[in-house]
Design a protein around this motif. Sequence first.
Motif, PDB file in Angstrom:
ATOM      1  N   ASP A 529       0.843  -1.194   0.000  1.00 34.46           N
ATOM      2  CA  ASP A 529       0.000   0.000   0.000  1.00 34.46           C
ATOM      3  C   ASP A 529       0.877   1.243   0.000  1.00 34.46           C
ATOM      4  OD1 ASP A 529      -2.044   1.813   0.147  1.00 34.46           O
ATOM      5  OD2 ASP A 529      -2.679   1.277   2.176  1.00 34.46           O
ATOM      6  N   THR A 530       0.586   2.162  -0.895  1.00 37.55           N
ATOM      7  CA  THR A 530       1.360   3.399  -0.957  1.00 37.55           C
ATOM      8  C   THR A 530       0.959   4.382   0.133  1.00 37.55           C
ATOM      9  OG1 THR A 530      -0.224   4.265  -2.587  1.00 37.55           O
ATOM     10  CG2 THR A 530       1.770   3.187  -3.428  1.00 37.55           C
ATOM     11  N   ARG A 531      -0.098   4.059   0.881  1.00 39.77           N
ATOM     12  CA  ARG A 531      -0.508   4.879   2.035  1.00 39.77           C
ATOM     13  C   ARG A 531      -0.577   3.959   3.256  1.00 39.77           C
ATOM     14  NH1 ARG A 531      -6.067   7.152   0.525  1.00 39.77           N
ATOM     15  NH2 ARG A 531      -5.966   7.876   2.683  1.00 39.77           N
ATOM     16  N   PRO A 532       0.559   3.565   3.788  1.00 39.39           N
ATOM     17  CA  PRO A 532       0.587   2.571   4.861  1.00 39.39           C
ATOM     18  C   PRO A 532      -0.045   3.028   6.159  1.00 39.39           C
ATOM     19  CG  PRO A 532       2.759   3.530   4.543  1.00 39.39           C
ATOM     20  CD  PRO A 532       1.914   4.004   3.405  1.00 39.39           C
ATOM     21  N   GLY A 533      -0.260   4.317   6.317  1.00 38.30           N
ATOM     22  CA  GLY A 533      -0.829   4.813   7.567  1.00 38.30           C
ATOM     23  C   GLY A 533      -2.337   4.952   7.559  1.00 38.30           C
ATOM     24  N   ARG A 534      -2.995   4.585   6.483  1.00 38.01           N
ATOM     25  CA  ARG A 534      -4.449   4.749   6.417  1.00 38.01           C
ATOM     26  C   ARG A 534      -5.142   3.827   7.418  1.00 38.01           C
ATOM     27  NH1 ARG A 534      -6.550   3.706   0.634  1.00 38.01           N
ATOM     28  NH2 ARG A 534      -4.392   3.492  -0.088  1.00 38.01           N
ATOM     29  N   VAL A 535      -6.186   4.360   8.046  1.00 35.09           N
ATOM     30  CA  VAL A 535      -6.976   3.610   9.019  1.00 35.09           C
ATOM     31  C   VAL A 535      -8.444   3.725   8.621  1.00 35.09           C
ATOM     32  CG1 VAL A 535      -7.635   3.364  11.433  1.00 35.09           C
ATOM     33  CG2 VAL A 535      -5.305   4.084  10.848  1.00 35.09           C
ATOM     34  N   LEU A 536      -9.121   2.589   8.538  1.00 36.91           N
ATOM     35  CA  LEU A 536     -10.538   2.582   8.159  1.00 36.91           C
ATOM     36  C   LEU A 536     -11.394   2.641   9.417  1.00 36.91           C
ATOM     37  CD1 LEU A 536     -10.455  -0.164   5.362  1.00 36.91           C
ATOM     38  CD2 LEU A 536     -10.302   2.331   5.106  1.00 36.91           C
ATOM     39  N   ASN A 537     -12.203   3.681   9.506  1.00 30.73           N
ATOM     40  CA  ASN A 537     -13.095   3.843  10.648  1.00 30.73           C
ATOM     41  C   ASN A 537     -14.327   2.960  10.447  1.00 30.73           C
ATOM     42  OD1 ASN A 537     -15.441   4.975  12.135  1.00 30.73           O
ATOM     43  ND2 ASN A 537     -13.934   6.477  12.852  1.00 30.73           N
ATOM     44  N   PRO A 538     -14.577   1.969  11.309  1.00 32.32           N
ATOM     45  CA  PRO A 538     -15.670   1.018  11.067  1.00 32.32           C
ATOM     46  C   PRO A 538     -17.055   1.656  11.098  1.00 32.32           C
ATOM     47  CG  PRO A 538     -14.738   0.699  13.254  1.00 32.32           C
ATOM     48  CD  PRO A 538     -13.837   1.650  12.550  1.00 32.32           C
ATOM     49  N   VAL A 539     -17.242   2.724  11.863  1.00 32.80           N
ATOM     50  CA  VAL A 539     -18.557   3.364  11.923  1.00 32.80           C
ATOM     51  C   VAL A 539     -18.828   4.136  10.635  1.00 32.80           C
ATOM     52  CG1 VAL A 539     -19.977   5.051  13.136  1.00 32.80           C
ATOM     53  CG2 VAL A 539     -18.483   3.515  14.437  1.00 32.80           C
ATOM     54  N   ILE A 540     -17.861   4.922  10.197  1.00 28.88           N
ATOM     55  CA  ILE A 540     -18.020   5.680   8.956  1.00 28.88           C
ATOM     56  C   ILE A 540     -18.216   4.726   7.773  1.00 28.88           C
ATOM     57  CG2 ILE A 540     -16.866   7.230   7.342  1.00 28.88           C
ATOM     58  CD1 ILE A 540     -15.510   8.539   9.748  1.00 28.88           C
ATOM     59  N   GLN A 541     -17.412   3.672   7.742  1.00 31.20           N
ATOM     60  CA  GLN A 541     -17.508   2.705   6.652  1.00 31.20           C
ATOM     61  C   GLN A 541     -18.858   1.987   6.661  1.00 31.20           C
ATOM     62  OE1 GLN A 541     -14.729   1.323   4.361  1.00 31.20           O
ATOM     63  NE2 GLN A 541     -14.185   3.478   4.589  1.00 31.20           N
ATOM     64  N   ALA A 542     -19.352   1.655   7.840  1.00 29.21           N
ATOM     65  CA  ALA A 542     -20.644   0.958   7.939  1.00 29.21           C
ATOM     66  C   ALA A 542     -21.775   1.842   7.427  1.00 29.21           C
ATOM     67  CB  ALA A 542     -20.905   0.546   9.376  1.00 29.21           C
ATOM     68  N   LYS A 543     -21.755   3.097   7.794  1.00 27.09           N
ATOM     69  CA  LYS A 543     -22.808   4.012   7.337  1.00 27.09           C
ATOM     70  C   LYS A 543     -22.747   4.232   5.826  1.00 27.09           C
ATOM     71  CE  LYS A 543     -23.255   6.528  11.718  1.00 27.09           C
ATOM     72  NZ  LYS A 543     -23.065   7.824  12.415  1.00 27.09           N
ATOM     73  N   ARG A 544     -21.548   4.112   5.261  1.00 27.89           N
ATOM     74  CA  ARG A 544     -21.397   4.330   3.821  1.00 27.89           C
ATOM     75  C   ARG A 544     -21.786   3.082   3.028  1.00 27.89           C
ATOM     76  NH1 ARG A 544     -15.583   6.186   2.445  1.00 27.89           N
ATOM     77  NH2 ARG A 544     -16.386   8.025   3.540  1.00 27.89           N
ATOM     78  N   TYR A 545     -21.386   1.902   3.498  1.00 27.89           N
ATOM     79  CA  TYR A 545     -21.569   0.683   2.715  1.00 27.89           C
ATOM     80  C   TYR A 545     -22.683  -0.236   3.227  1.00 27.89           C
ATOM     81  CZ  TYR A 545     -17.175   2.207   0.685  1.00 27.89           C
ATOM     82  OH  TYR A 545     -16.200   2.948   0.055  1.00 27.89           O
ATOM     83  N   ASP A 546     -23.284   0.132   4.358  1.00 26.46           N
ATOM     84  CA  ASP A 546     -24.469  -0.578   4.855  1.00 26.46           C
ATOM     85  C   ASP A 546     -25.434   0.463   5.430  1.00 26.46           C
ATOM     86  OD1 ASP A 546     -26.143  -2.704   5.558  1.00 26.46           O
ATOM     87  OD2 ASP A 546     -25.193  -2.950   7.527  1.00 26.46           O
ATOM     88  N   PRO A 547     -25.874   1.406   4.596  1.00 26.44           N
ATOM     89  CA  PRO A 547     -26.617   2.570   5.099  1.00 26.44           C
ATOM     90  C   PRO A 547     -27.924   2.217   5.792  1.00 26.44           C
ATOM     91  CG  PRO A 547     -26.752   2.436   2.703  1.00 26.44           C
ATOM     92  CD  PRO A 547     -25.732   1.440   3.122  1.00 26.44           C
ATOM     93  N   HIS A 548     -28.553   1.119   5.427  1.00 26.56           N
ATOM     94  CA  HIS A 548     -29.820   0.736   6.040  1.00 26.56           C
ATOM     95  C   HIS A 548     -29.647  -0.316   7.133  1.00 26.56           C
ATOM     96  CE1 HIS A 548     -31.706   3.063   2.881  1.00 26.56           C
ATOM     97  NE2 HIS A 548     -31.125   2.312   1.965  1.00 26.56           N
ATOM     98  N   GLY A 549     -28.420  -0.689   7.401  1.00 29.95           N
ATOM     99  CA  GLY A 549     -28.159  -1.669   8.452  1.00 29.95           C
ATOM    100  C   GLY A 549     -28.538  -3.090   8.080  1.00 29.95           C
ATOM    101  N   THR A 550     -28.791  -3.347   6.817  1.00 34.21           N
ATOM    102  CA  THR A 550     -29.250  -4.679   6.401  1.00 34.21           C
ATOM    103  C   THR A 550     -28.205  -5.749   6.666  1.00 34.21           C
ATOM    104  OG1 THR A 550     -30.540  -3.590   4.657  1.00 34.21           O
ATOM    105  CG2 THR A 550     -30.223  -5.981   4.472  1.00 34.21           C
ATOM    106  N   TYR A 551     -26.951  -5.449   6.373  1.00 33.11           N
ATOM    107  CA  TYR A 551     -25.874  -6.420   6.590  1.00 33.11           C
ATOM    108  C   TYR A 551     -25.732  -6.731   8.074  1.00 33.11           C
ATOM    109  CZ  TYR A 551     -21.127  -8.424   6.331  1.00 33.11           C
ATOM    110  OH  TYR A 551     -20.035  -9.244   6.435  1.00 33.11           O
TER     111      TYR A 551
END
Length: 605
Positions: A529-551
């Motif tokens: 990874d060319t950005r080794p310091g990136r951190v994925l925030n699970p709350v932000i990611q969940a709201k973006r990729y599971d907006p209705h909470g279905t998953y």
Amino acid sequence: MRGWLDRLVGGVGLRRGRREARRLRVGDALDVWRVEEIERGRLLRLRAAMRLPGPARLEMRVDGDGGGPVRYRQRALFHSRGLLGHLHWWSVSPFRAVVFGGMARNIVRAAARAQHDHASTTEPLTTGRTATGSAAPPEHSGEKLKPMRVSVVLFTSDLRLHDHPPLHAALKSADAVVPFFVRDLAVEAAGFATPNRSAFLADCLADLDASLRERGGHLVVRSGDPVEEVCRAVREADADEVHMAAAHSAFAIRREDRLRRALESGGRRLVVHDAVTVAVPPGEVTPSSSDHFAVFTPYYRQWAQARLRTAVAAPRRVPVPGQVNGEPVPARSEVTGVSPALPRGGETEGRKRMTAYWRHGLDAYDDTRDDLAADATSRLSAHLHFGTLSPVELVHRARHRGGPGAEALVRQLAWRDFHRQVLAARPVAARADYRTKGDRWRTERTAKADIEAWREGRTGYPVIDAAMRQLRHEGWMHNRARLLTASFLTKTLYVDWRIGAAHFLHWLVDGDIANNQLNWQWVAGTGTDTRPGRVLNPVIQAKRYDPHGTYVHRWVPELRNIDAPAVHEPWKLHRADRAALDYPDPIVDLSEGLDRFRRARRRQE
């Protein structure tokens, strides 16, 4: 009814064969007659044999499955001198008794010719072909009988018939092949043969065997050391060559080298075929200053320009010599500890999945592949891992289809090849940092409770827990969920990436060293990874990729009554609502976890 009819057909053929043998004075009796009921399926096998003067023995056989077409096979065996004849298969017809009778006459005539040639020369009797169809060969043609060439095709991670270059090449160069698979005991001893992959493998082998039987052959399965077992099969079949797909992992490359040396010491040849388990083999595209690409984007530019080989069709017929036997094909039912919803394996299932996805999912793939709830990924990864689908064929099909969805899928296939060329150049990356950051990771000893909570899906972060529970239930996890759970373990909890990689390898049916280890390193910031310091925030990611909470609702039933977006942050519910849930509090504060990771990385700079 079918058994009675098959016996009648066989009797007609044998009587005609006996009459022809007497007329040609090559034998006077068909002295062996037996019927075998095969336990696996409803295969009825009728076999007749006749001793001929000298070293010859004539054998004829009828196979039927009790419900499908009957297939007729003829061959003449010369035990001390080799094998006369090819395998000839006939479909069922109203005139099958006539056909089989004609075959009996033809094979006897061929045996007579071979006997005549043997008697008229002091050279050892070699091998040749019998006549096919109803036209019988001349009784004494005087032509030399050519040796029958046999090759062994060693299946590894390429358990298919469609687009299989080793099998295709073997069938072109040899008269018969031995489709061969070895259950490597060293792999099982190392713990890589986990329940999910063992069950999926059993499906793949059973399906491959069934497909081969439809083409007149069968799969020979053995257990042990692959080098020893292949060499033994080569001796038994008197094979000239062994064909196999090129290896890419350090373990497989060592095994391939051992096999080559063993075969060459016995005067045999190993033929290794590239681009069987990958689209573009490692080393085919390289930068000017290194032996491999360390960054995906420039690699992909060259990979996309590489010329792919042409995909080859599945063979219509696979003749297999009868002198190499194996053990029963393993069954999924023999494996314990399998995930409840593990999908079925095998080329048949893989091609069904591919066809369905091409019809209903591929065009939208670029838009939906990160949607956790939609489950709109191809789910072809396990079939690619076991080789029941060809990456070359998939790339050709996707490019022919065209469009953003197909282009996105091709890019994912390029990622597979990218990781393999990295691992081929740096095998140590399977267990050590590719680009070390000097991390002093938390381990099983210092973070035992956090690690167990992560494994069990009880971290208090719903999207993380949903993904970890999906992994255990299906033996598979959505790609976006893999990124989130890996980032959470390595950067929020600051746990050694090898611990997470080992857990994934235990459960994932598509788990392989190259993809698994190098994807974990990519997320942990020790890989490519060319950005080794990136951190994925699970709350932000969940709201973006599971907006209705279905998953989350699907996999965390404790939260089914909590609507989105609150379902992604249940610790923020009113006290009474929170107390009513049987769901844990977060095991770590996200901001505290981020600070710990950044402090650790700064210390190493």
